[in-house]
Scaffold this motif. Sequence first.
Motif, PDB file in Angstrom:
ATOM      1  N   THR A 203       0.828  -1.812  -0.590  1.00 12.16           N
ATOM      2  CA  THR A 203       0.137  -0.041  -0.048  1.00 12.16           C
ATOM      3  C   THR A 203       0.877   1.523  -0.180  1.00 12.16           C
ATOM      4  N   LYS A 204       2.097   0.903   0.275  1.00 14.39           N
ATOM      5  CA  LYS A 204       2.960   2.300   0.271  1.00 14.39           C
ATOM      6  C   LYS A 204       2.561   3.359  -1.571  1.00 14.39           C
ATOM      7  N   GLY A 205       3.059   4.378  -1.084  1.00 11.23           N
ATOM      8  CA  GLY A 205       2.396   4.529  -2.258  1.00 11.23           C
ATOM      9  C   GLY A 205       0.931   4.356  -3.411  1.00 11.23           C
ATOM     10  N   LEU A 206       0.400   4.279  -2.555  1.00  4.23           N
ATOM     11  CA  LEU A 206      -0.665   3.913  -3.603  1.00  4.23           C
ATOM     12  C   LEU A 206      -1.981   4.595  -4.396  1.00  4.23           C
ATOM     13  N   LEU A 207      -1.741   5.733  -2.986  1.00  5.34           N
ATOM     14  CA  LEU A 207      -3.113   7.193  -3.507  1.00  5.34           C
ATOM     15  C   LEU A 207      -1.859   7.762  -4.549  1.00  5.34           C
ATOM     16  N   ASP A 208      -1.626   7.682  -5.902  1.00  2.00           N
ATOM     17  CA  ASP A 208      -0.810   7.848  -6.985  1.00  2.00           C
ATOM     18  C   ASP A 208      -1.140   8.731  -7.495  1.00  2.00           C
ATOM     19  N   ALA A 209      -1.576   9.366  -8.855  1.00  2.08           N
ATOM     20  CA  ALA A 209      -1.766   9.899 -10.286  1.00  2.08           C
ATOM     21  C   ALA A 209      -2.843   9.179 -10.805  1.00  2.08           C
ATOM     22  N   LEU A 211      -4.985   6.543  -9.448  1.00  2.00           N
ATOM     23  CA  LEU A 211      -5.328   6.557  -8.337  1.00  2.00           C
ATOM     24  C   LEU A 211      -6.109   7.980  -8.902  1.00  2.00           C
ATOM     25  N   PHE A 212      -5.747   8.740  -8.248  1.00  6.47           N
ATOM     26  CA  PHE A 212      -6.293   9.719  -8.680  1.00  6.47           C
ATOM     27  C   PHE A 212      -6.949  10.406  -9.345  1.00  6.47           C
ATOM     28  N   ALA A 213      -6.696   9.838 -10.603  1.00  6.74           N
ATOM     29  CA  ALA A 213      -7.514  10.412 -12.442  1.00  6.74           C
ATOM     30  C   ALA A 213      -8.559   9.104 -12.594  1.00  6.74           C
ATOM     31  N   ALA A 214      -8.784   7.974 -11.198  1.00  4.54           N
ATOM     32  CA  ALA A 214      -9.900   6.894 -11.802  1.00  4.54           C
ATOM     33  C   ALA A 214     -10.973   7.529 -10.751  1.00  4.54           C
ATOM     34  N   LEU A 215     -10.369   8.502 -10.090  1.00  7.51           N
ATOM     35  CA  LEU A 215     -11.986   9.215  -8.551  1.00  7.51           C
ATOM     36  C   LEU A 215     -13.243  10.071  -9.661  1.00  7.51           C
ATOM     37  N   PRO A 216     -13.412  10.626  -9.754  1.00  7.53           N
ATOM     38  CA  PRO A 216     -15.125  10.985 -10.055  1.00  7.53           C
ATOM     39  C   PRO A 216     -14.410  12.724 -10.641  1.00  7.53           C
ATOM     40  N   LYS A 217     -14.187  13.486 -10.955  1.00  2.48           N
ATOM     41  CA  LYS A 217     -14.211  14.996 -10.929  1.00  2.48           C
ATOM     42  C   LYS A 217     -14.675  15.546  -9.653  1.00  2.48           C
ATOM     43  N   GLY A 218     -13.925  16.240  -9.267  1.00  2.00           N
ATOM     44  CA  GLY A 218     -15.137  16.766  -7.547  1.00  2.00           C
ATOM     45  C   GLY A 218     -14.497  16.316  -6.689  1.00  2.00           C
ATOM     46  N   ALA A 219     -13.930  15.063  -6.977  1.00  2.00           N
ATOM     47  CA  ALA A 219     -13.812  14.292  -5.820  1.00  2.00           C
ATOM     48  C   ALA A 219     -12.461  14.157  -4.438  1.00  2.00           C
ATOM     49  N   MET A 231       1.968   9.843  -2.665  1.00  2.00           N
ATOM     50  CA  MET A 231       2.818  10.722  -3.520  1.00  2.00           C
ATOM     51  C   MET A 231       2.321  11.824  -3.580  1.00  2.00           C
ATOM     52  N   ASP A 232       3.215  12.540  -2.991  1.00  2.00           N
ATOM     53  CA  ASP A 232       2.458  14.147  -2.905  1.00  2.00           C
ATOM     54  C   ASP A 232       2.809  14.845  -3.283  1.00  2.00           C
ATOM     55  N   ASP A 233       3.165  15.227  -4.929  1.00  2.00           N
ATOM     56  CA  ASP A 233       3.746  15.763  -5.811  1.00  2.00           C
ATOM     57  C   ASP A 233       2.531  15.184  -6.975  1.00  2.00           C
ATOM     58  N   ASP A 234       1.884  13.893  -6.794  1.00  2.00           N
ATOM     59  CA  ASP A 234       0.559  13.341  -7.733  1.00  2.00           C
ATOM     60  C   ASP A 234      -0.664  14.721  -7.035  1.00  2.00           C
ATOM     61  N   LEU A 235      -0.741  14.270  -5.472  1.00  4.49           N
ATOM     62  CA  LEU A 235      -1.774  14.771  -4.683  1.00  4.49           C
ATOM     63  C   LEU A 235      -2.202  16.085  -5.000  1.00  4.49           C
TER      64      LEU A 235
END
Length: 311
Positions: A203-209, A211-219, A231-235
């Motif tokens: 799960t390390k680094g799981l929240l990356d670009a 994953l964020f792209a897979a969320l609905p816009k405005g999430a 991944m801070d830069d991706d967020l």
Amino acid sequence: MPDAIAYISRDTDGVLWKKTLEAALGPLDFRTLDKLGDKADIEVALAWKPPAGLIASFPNVKLIVSLGMGVDHLLADDKLPESVPITRIMDDGLVGQMSEYAIYWALRHHRDIDKYAASQRAKQWKVEDFVDTLHRRIGILGLGTIGQDTAKKFAALGFPTAGWSRTQKTLPGIETFHGADGLGRLLARSDILVNVLPLTRDTKGLLDARLFAALPKGAYLINMARGGHVMDDDLLAALDSGHLSGAALDVFNTEPLPPEHRYWTHPKVHVTPHIAGATNPRTASPGVIENIKNLRAGKPLINTVDAKTGY
């Protein structure tokens, strides 16, 4: 025989833990990080972020207790003695605090409180468009004790709630997903994503670009698990692009969060200093007391951790 209990934490001095344990176990040889004495006397290590290699220097330690519900802070030590069992606390008080944190930030976002606060500062009487609760979908990453409690409380408030876990789980009133395929399906239906996963190799680094792209816009993201998931830069890129509408962050890759970090001043980020859930000896001690008794009586331990899976 070794019977000392070592309290290894820089956060507090352990007075309340000593008082709580002695009320149940009687007088104890209770030692703190700055007064360990002869390390050969130590039987039990109560630990939160111990210095690397310290526990391995206790030649007769028989039990390691994580003073948090997560154990990644222990498993990061590659010198941890493999033959010594690790247990974690199960703290109903901490679980309640964590769910409160998630619900607070979710409701604040859901009801546009930040926008109304800005209108107040501008002395503007402005009504924002309302999103019905039935149309605000909550996604929970991690369905352990904290994740399940959080999911149930969101569902009780009327939010369509779903959760994801590594292996299949079933919760009444909660839509559940698991595995790699299930993760994508959860993300696609999550307007507010709450992360309570354990931090492991997987799960390390799981929240990356991706994953964020897979969320609905405005999430909206709420992270109250570990900073190492993100991944801070991706967020920051997802926030800057407008794909994510905001984030409430309680945990960070580096703690304390460095003064120069963009999270401090980003208009879409709320920062709190790892306070979503604090261990309370009153509610966390029963399992610790039971395990010390079981250890000394040669009985099986409870709340044990598998070092390979990380939980």
